[in-house]
Design a protein around this motif. Structure first.
Motif, PDB file in Angstrom:
ATOM      1  N   TYR A  15      30.657 -42.082 -40.781  1.00 34.01           N
ATOM      2  CA  TYR A  15      30.771 -43.542 -40.793  1.00 34.01           C
ATOM      3  C   TYR A  15      29.463 -44.147 -40.283  1.00 34.01           C
ATOM      4  N   ARG A  16      28.808 -44.910 -41.127  1.00 27.07           N
ATOM      5  CA  ARG A  16      27.561 -45.610 -40.784  1.00 27.07           C
ATOM      6  C   ARG A  16      26.513 -44.680 -40.175  1.00 27.07           C
ATOM      7  N   ASP A  42      34.543 -39.203 -45.319  1.00 27.83           N
ATOM      8  CA  ASP A  42      33.990 -40.548 -45.400  1.00 27.83           C
ATOM      9  C   ASP A  42      35.072 -41.529 -44.974  1.00 27.83           C
ATOM     10  N   ASP A  43      34.900 -42.120 -43.794  1.00 29.48           N
ATOM     11  CA  ASP A  43      35.913 -43.005 -43.232  1.00 29.48           C
ATOM     12  C   ASP A  43      35.665 -44.451 -43.653  1.00 29.48           C
ATOM     13  N   SER A  45      32.935 -45.716 -45.020  1.00 28.88           N
ATOM     14  CA  SER A  45      31.623 -46.157 -44.574  1.00 28.88           C
ATOM     15  C   SER A  45      31.035 -47.164 -45.554  1.00 28.88           C
ATOM     16  N   ASN A  70      38.852 -47.089 -43.815  1.00 27.84           N
ATOM     17  CA  ASN A  70      38.432 -46.932 -42.418  1.00 27.84           C
ATOM     18  C   ASN A  70      39.631 -46.906 -41.478  1.00 27.84           C
ATOM     19  N   ALA A  76      39.876 -39.969 -39.009  1.00 30.65           N
ATOM     20  CA  ALA A  76      38.994 -39.158 -39.844  1.00 30.65           C
ATOM     21  C   ALA A  76      39.136 -37.673 -39.499  1.00 30.65           C
TER      22      ALA A  76
END
Length: 296
Positions: A15-16, A42-43, A45, A70, A76
């Motif tokens: 995430y990010r 991939d939460d 992102s 998210n 996650a």
């Protein structure tokens, strides 16, 4: 030599982290482990991470990708656990990385242990030791200070009925005690293969009172043994929570032994023994106002 009957699932929440993700993935893929799978979660992102995850999955067949909305770090990790096929699970945070040849030597010493915890470069030094009593591991290594998910290898079935708490911060502090209550043996290693990269904007650095209250709650509910050293650590968390939120204190009173304490710890223990937890919080807050930015 790597034990061929051990298969490892490496779960990386994403995430990010578009600027650190490639370094993290590359460090994992360099590992010489047969039967390893890498699960990128991939939460949701909002940056280029979803595309990077898919590109990596096309480059290496060991990589599986989960795209989800998210839900936070716990959610996650839980998604990765659901997909994991290995007999053992480990986690890597996507802004961190691991040294070459990390997993092979660790898997060679894990044996029948339920959890192996290894040292963190320039951060955490652990002994080479085997614990058949998880309470001893908790207190002797002060594991309550390093409940991190990511510098450990776990037997997969420990997670059969354990998940990280969604919506909580300091989720590791909630979860490790549950795993330890199911474990029979813990191995610690002095090998400092994990490279933790400090994030000044992370929860550890910028936790507010409500978030610190979650950390205290996690410790007060964990049913792990408490000695005087652990209690003083909890008292420090309680002080920080009370300074930010006020109200009643939640840390139960405990009379401490003074013989082996010195300096600030001795002073705190004396105040605790005589006046109790809330008075310690009040006195500490007063000192902070009088003598900033020192901390006693």
């Amino acid at each position: 030599m790597y034990l061929c009957n051990v298969k490892l699932s490496v779960i990386i929440p994403v995430y990010r982290v578009e600027h650190t993700l490639e370094r993290c993935i590359e460090s994992v893929l360099r590992q010489r482990v047969d039967g390893m799978e890498v699960i990128l979660v991939d939460d949701g992102s909002p940056d280029s991470c979803p595309r990077l995850c898919d590109e990596w999955s096309l480059r290496d067949s060991r990589i599986k990708v989960i795209h989800k909305s998210n839900g936070g770090l716990s959610d996650a990790r839980n998604a990765g656990i659901e997909l994991a096929k290995g007999t053992h699970i480990t986690f890597v945070d996507s802004d961190d990385f691991i040294a070459p040849d990390t997993y092979e030597p660790l898997l060679s010493i894990i044996g029948d242990a339920d959890i192996l915890e290894y040292s963190v470069a320039e951060w955490l030094a652990l002994p080479d030791k085997t614990f058949t009593d998880t309470n001893s591991y908790w207190l002797q290594t002060q594991a309550y200070l390093h409940t991190y998910a990511w510098n450990k290898i776990y037997r997969r079935d420990l997670f059969d009925d354990v998940r990280y708490p969604k919506g909580k911060v300091f989720e590791d502090a909630y979860t490790l005690p549950h795993l330890l209550r199911k474990a029979r043996k813990v191995v610690t290693s002095s090998k400092d293969f994990y490279h933790y990269c400090y994030n000044p904007d992370g929860i550890t650095a910028k936790a507010d009172g409500t978030q610190l209250a979650m950390l205290l709650e996690a410790h007060l509910k964990n049913e792990m043994p408490v000695d005087d050293t652990y209690y003083l650590y909890l008292a420090n968390i309680q002080i920080d929570v009370w300074e930010r939120l006020g109200g009643e204190t939640t840390l139960p009173y405990r009379r401490l032994k003074l013989r082996q304490l010195t300096g600030i710890k001795l002073l705190k223990a004396l105040v605790l023994n005589i006046f109790g937890v809330k008075t310690l919080c009040k006195i500490t807050k007063l000192i902070h106002h009088i003598k900033k930015p020192s901390r006693w």
